[in-house]
Design a protein around this motif. Structure first.
Motif, PDB file in Angstrom:
ATOM      1  N   ASN A   1       2.530  27.495   3.874  1.00 40.87           N
ATOM      2  CA  ASN A   1       2.714  28.846   4.407  1.00 40.87           C
ATOM      3  C   ASN A   1       3.734  29.667   3.639  1.00 40.87           C
ATOM      4  O   ASN A   1       3.628  30.880   3.575  1.00 40.87           O
ATOM      5  CB  ASN A   1       3.194  28.770   5.866  1.00 40.87           C
ATOM      6  CG  ASN A   1       2.141  28.174   6.761  1.00 40.87           C
ATOM      7  OD1 ASN A   1       0.962  28.459   6.592  1.00 40.87           O
ATOM      8  ND2 ASN A   1       2.559  27.344   7.694  1.00 40.87           N
ATOM      9  N   LYS A   2       4.751  28.993   3.109  1.00 44.81           N
ATOM     10  CA  LYS A   2       5.915  29.746   2.670  1.00 44.81           C
ATOM     11  C   LYS A   2       6.170  29.681   1.164  1.00 44.81           C
ATOM     12  O   LYS A   2       7.170  30.170   0.675  1.00 44.81           O
ATOM     13  CB  LYS A   2       7.153  29.243   3.426  1.00 44.81           C
ATOM     14  CG  LYS A   2       7.010  29.426   4.930  1.00 44.81           C
ATOM     15  CD  LYS A   2       8.231  28.994   5.703  1.00 44.81           C
ATOM     16  CE  LYS A   2       7.983  29.137   7.206  1.00 44.81           C
ATOM     17  NZ  LYS A   2       9.035  28.605   8.040  1.00 44.81           N
ATOM     18  N   CYS A   3       5.269  29.040   0.428  1.00 43.53           N
ATOM     19  CA  CYS A   3       5.480  28.865  -0.992  1.00 43.53           C
ATOM     20  C   CYS A   3       5.182  30.173  -1.726  1.00 43.53           C
ATOM     21  O   CYS A   3       4.105  30.736  -1.603  1.00 43.53           O
ATOM     22  CB  CYS A   3       4.539  27.770  -1.496  1.00 43.53           C
ATOM     23  SG  CYS A   3       4.796  27.312  -3.182  1.00 43.53           S
ATOM     24  N   ARG A   4       6.173  30.639  -2.491  1.00 41.31           N
ATOM     25  CA  ARG A   4       5.930  31.840  -3.266  1.00 41.31           C
ATOM     26  C   ARG A   4       5.672  31.507  -4.728  1.00 41.31           C
ATOM     27  O   ARG A   4       4.941  32.186  -5.413  1.00 41.31           O
ATOM     28  CB  ARG A   4       7.142  32.781  -3.167  1.00 41.31           C
ATOM     29  CG  ARG A   4       7.064  33.660  -1.936  1.00 41.31           C
ATOM     30  CD  ARG A   4       8.142  34.714  -1.975  1.00 41.31           C
ATOM     31  NE  ARG A   4       9.465  34.111  -1.797  1.00 41.31           N
ATOM     32  CZ  ARG A   4      10.608  34.711  -2.114  1.00 41.31           C
ATOM     33  NH1 ARG A   4      10.596  35.900  -2.662  1.00 41.31           N
ATOM     34  NH2 ARG A   4      11.767  34.131  -1.898  1.00 41.31           N
ATOM     35  N   TYR A   5       6.338  30.433  -5.201  1.00 41.11           N
ATOM     36  CA  TYR A   5       6.221  30.091  -6.611  1.00 41.11           C
ATOM     37  C   TYR A   5       5.477  28.771  -6.769  1.00 41.11           C
ATOM     38  O   TYR A   5       5.683  27.846  -5.999  1.00 41.11           O
ATOM     39  CB  TYR A   5       7.613  30.029  -7.250  1.00 41.11           C
ATOM     40  CG  TYR A   5       8.294  31.362  -7.171  1.00 41.11           C
ATOM     41  CD1 TYR A   5       7.935  32.380  -8.040  1.00 41.11           C
ATOM     42  CD2 TYR A   5       9.236  31.635  -6.191  1.00 41.11           C
ATOM     43  CE1 TYR A   5       8.516  33.630  -7.956  1.00 41.11           C
ATOM     44  CE2 TYR A   5       9.827  32.882  -6.089  1.00 41.11           C
ATOM     45  CZ  TYR A   5       9.463  33.880  -6.974  1.00 41.11           C
ATOM     46  OH  TYR A   5      10.027  35.116  -6.875  1.00 41.11           O
ATOM     47  N   PRO A   6       4.604  28.705  -7.783  1.00 39.54           N
ATOM     48  CA  PRO A   6       3.807  27.489  -7.947  1.00 39.54           C
ATOM     49  C   PRO A   6       4.682  26.326  -8.417  1.00 39.54           C
ATOM     50  O   PRO A   6       5.742  26.539  -8.991  1.00 39.54           O
ATOM     51  CB  PRO A   6       2.797  27.877  -9.026  1.00 39.54           C
ATOM     52  CG  PRO A   6       3.471  28.958  -9.804  1.00 39.54           C
ATOM     53  CD  PRO A   6       4.339  29.698  -8.829  1.00 39.54           C
ATOM     54  N   PHE A   7       4.243  25.118  -8.165  1.00 40.56           N
ATOM     55  CA  PHE A   7       4.902  23.947  -8.710  1.00 40.56           C
ATOM     56  C   PHE A   7       4.878  24.051 -10.235  1.00 40.56           C
ATOM     57  O   PHE A   7       3.884  24.493 -10.820  1.00 40.56           O
ATOM     58  CB  PHE A   7       4.165  22.686  -8.276  1.00 40.56           C
ATOM     59  CG  PHE A   7       4.265  22.424  -6.807  1.00 40.56           C
ATOM     60  CD1 PHE A   7       5.180  21.509  -6.310  1.00 40.56           C
ATOM     61  CD2 PHE A   7       3.450  23.096  -5.907  1.00 40.56           C
ATOM     62  CE1 PHE A   7       5.276  21.267  -4.962  1.00 40.56           C
ATOM     63  CE2 PHE A   7       3.551  22.859  -4.553  1.00 40.56           C
ATOM     64  CZ  PHE A   7       4.463  21.953  -4.074  1.00 40.56           C
ATOM     65  N   ALA A   8       5.985  23.665 -10.864  1.00 38.20           N
ATOM     66  CA  ALA A   8       6.048  23.723 -12.326  1.00 38.20           C
ATOM     67  C   ALA A   8       5.283  22.545 -12.909  1.00 38.20           C
ATOM     68  O   ALA A   8       5.641  21.392 -12.707  1.00 38.20           O
ATOM     69  CB  ALA A   8       7.506  23.675 -12.773  1.00 38.20           C
ATOM     70  N   GLU A   9       4.205  22.845 -13.611  1.00 41.29           N
ATOM     71  CA  GLU A   9       3.412  21.771 -14.217  1.00 41.29           C
ATOM     72  C   GLU A   9       4.052  21.293 -15.504  1.00 41.29           C
ATOM     73  O   GLU A   9       4.630  22.075 -16.249  1.00 41.29           O
ATOM     74  CB  GLU A   9       1.992  22.280 -14.518  1.00 41.29           C
ATOM     75  CG  GLU A   9       1.057  22.137 -13.339  1.00 41.29           C
ATOM     76  CD  GLU A   9      -0.358  22.503 -13.730  1.00 41.29           C
ATOM     77  OE1 GLU A   9      -0.902  21.844 -14.625  1.00 41.29           O
ATOM     78  OE2 GLU A   9      -0.891  23.463 -13.151  1.00 41.29           O
ATOM     79  N   ASN A  10       3.915  20.005 -15.754  1.00 42.19           N
ATOM     80  CA  ASN A  10       4.421  19.462 -17.005  1.00 42.19           C
ATOM     81  C   ASN A  10       3.294  19.452 -18.031  1.00 42.19           C
ATOM     82  O   ASN A  10       2.394  18.629 -17.978  1.00 42.19           O
ATOM     83  CB  ASN A  10       4.952  18.049 -16.804  1.00 42.19           C
ATOM     84  CG  ASN A  10       5.618  17.526 -18.058  1.00 42.19           C
ATOM     85  OD1 ASN A  10       5.578  18.181 -19.110  1.00 42.19           O
ATOM     86  ND2 ASN A  10       6.246  16.363 -17.963  1.00 42.19           N
TER      87      ASN A  10
ATOM     88  N   ALA B   1      10.586  28.541  -2.932  1.00 44.32           N
ATOM     89  CA  ALA B   1      10.796  29.973  -2.717  1.00 44.32           C
ATOM     90  C   ALA B   1      11.767  30.553  -3.742  1.00 44.32           C
ATOM     91  O   ALA B   1      12.127  31.729  -3.668  1.00 44.32           O
ATOM     92  CB  ALA B   1      11.327  30.210  -1.302  1.00 44.32           C
ATOM     93  N   ILE B   2      12.207  29.708  -4.673  1.00 47.43           N
ATOM     94  CA  ILE B   2      13.186  30.150  -5.676  1.00 47.43           C
ATOM     95  C   ILE B   2      12.451  30.549  -6.952  1.00 47.43           C
ATOM     96  O   ILE B   2      11.655  29.774  -7.494  1.00 47.43           O
ATOM     97  CB  ILE B   2      14.222  29.027  -5.938  1.00 47.43           C
ATOM     98  CG1 ILE B   2      15.074  28.815  -4.673  1.00 47.43           C
ATOM     99  CG2 ILE B   2      15.103  29.358  -7.141  1.00 47.43           C
ATOM    100  CD1 ILE B   2      15.982  27.610  -4.731  1.00 47.43           C
ATOM    101  N   ASP B   3      12.704  31.759  -7.418  1.00 40.73           N
ATOM    102  CA  ASP B   3      12.030  32.283  -8.610  1.00 40.73           C
ATOM    103  C   ASP B   3      12.558  31.558  -9.854  1.00 40.73           C
ATOM    104  O   ASP B   3      13.749  31.683 -10.174  1.00 40.73           O
ATOM    105  CB  ASP B   3      12.313  33.793  -8.711  1.00 40.73           C
ATOM    106  CG  ASP B   3      11.611  34.433  -9.905  1.00 40.73           C
ATOM    107  OD1 ASP B   3      11.036  33.692 -10.740  1.00 40.73           O
ATOM    108  OD2 ASP B   3      11.651  35.673 -10.000  1.00 40.73           O
TER     109      ASP B   3
END
Lengths: 262, 262
Positions: free
Chosen positions: A152-161, B250-252
């Motif tokens: 619900n609250k994720c604004r930024y995607p997981f950082a892919e390696n 949620a952290i840019d």
């Protein structure tokens, strides 16, 4: 009011009440003596920790009205995220080692000023199993609750390696662990040298680390035992702490209510 | 200040931060939202609980100065000791079922008066596996910490079972569970009907009970799931509770410090 021990740190603290976790084990150990209070913030480094210290730990006036305010102890367990390499996929969490050291000193100053009698216990980051890190699809590890909330609250995607290189190395973690031990030495603060301690054992990579960074049950057990040992060294143990209300073994079977007269 | 959920009860609460325990699981579930505070007292019945309520839960004035005072919720989990039979080896813990019911009502009144908005959740005692109880050498179960402390602080010996009869029966526990459900109905309070719930499953004796009374990992899981379900029914869930500080998701990554401006 029962005294408190705060656990302040990153994901290794935030997930410490999971299955076999070192935080839950501490709470169990002190189940009639101390409230173990979780203040773990997944992904945080010391730079971010400094920004939120005042919000995580209530100001003097408010704290003083709550049973004295000063906790018995605070564990400070950061560095695993600071040690992310600056040119890899978790670079936004990286903090240079000199700044990490200054930040730790600032965190200790904050606590010494706010609570002069509180025991501070530093814990170094754990070692890193680089091969296991490469098996992770994403750089930043999230614990279950964060994943769940992320729906619900994720604004930024997981950082892919995508580089094919680990975002953390054991050597880098070791440099931050050394800085942490140095800070402890400079301040006369006890420290759990987790990076070195874990590597004393063969197969530490699999025995103590779940994904090359976070702890297995065995890894959690080491943290628990080392924290208990250090707290005991500071005079905080089951033998010295007051038990909250009579133990069943102290209640006279022939006149139980005698124990409950104030 | 984070909101609190208190866990108030006997040994099944006191040991709930042990391995796989329902209290630790709750603390993990709410790791960024709620402080789960342990107030379990091994061996206690509702008669003794009533005597210590004021000491376990701080008076209005003191509580009010600590971030509002009222906890989000309190679990009240007594009855396993009240249900000890009056003519067996743990008789000193026995409380007649009518008094048990009155005591539960008094405990609920205490909370409703002190904290009108706090959600109270009753939990009935679990079922009893009498055969397993007979394998115990002593009537009164002590958890690890109590045994440990007992080395120094034990005044009264463990009550040995010399009758060859269990100190608790499943029928008796069922009567107390029914009384607990009745109280919940009378007061409009949610309740986890643990005694009935566990017995819906085949092999509940071994699957959910470690020693015929205390919980296995599976038994702890049931309590955890039922408590989470009831709390959700009262509007307390990860979807509705405020998260303490920004989640890493949620952290840019391009401007992390933006998240920490107050």
């Amino acid at each position: 009011m029962r005294p408190k021990i705060y656990l302040f740190g990153d994901s290794i603290t935030e997930e410490s009440f999971g299955d076999g976790g070192w935080g839950a084990s501490l709470a169990h150990h002190f189940s009639r003596t101390v409230d173990v209070v979780l203040r773990g913030y997944s992904g945080y480094n010391t730079r971010w920790a400094l920004k939120v210290l005042d919000r995580v730990f209530p100001p003097e006036k408010e704290a003083a009205s709550c049973g004295g305010g000063a906790p018995l102890a605070v564990t400070v367990f950061f560095g695993a995220n600071d040690a992310c390499l600056p040119d890899r996929c978790a670079a936004f969490q990286h903090v240079p080692v000199d700044e990490y050291k200054r930040n730790l000193l600032s965190i200790l100053s904050f606590f010494k000023k706010r609570w002069p009698t509180t025991h501070i216990l530093l814990i170094t980051p754990p070692p890193i199993d680089e091969a296991a890190r490469l098996l992770q699809k994403v750089c930043v590890q999230y614990i279950k609750v964060s994943n769940f909330l992320c729906l619900n609250k994720c604004r930024y995607p997981f950082a892919e390696n995508t580089l094919g290189l680990p975002e953390r190395t054991n050597d880098a973690a070791g440099a931050y662990a050394k800085a942490c031990v140095d800070v402890a030495g400079e301040c006369g603060t006890p420290v759990v040298g987790l990076w070195a301690r874990m590597q004393q054992f063969p197969d530490w990579q699999k025995a103590y680390l779940r994904d090359g960074l976070h702890l297995t049950r065995g890894g959690n057990m080491i943290v628990f035992e080392e924290v208990v040992k250090q707290l005991r060294g500071s005079g905080l143990s089951l033998e010295t702490l007051l038990v909250d209300l009579p133990l069943i073994t102290a209640i006279d079977p022939n006149d139980p209510l005698k124990s409950f007269k104030e």
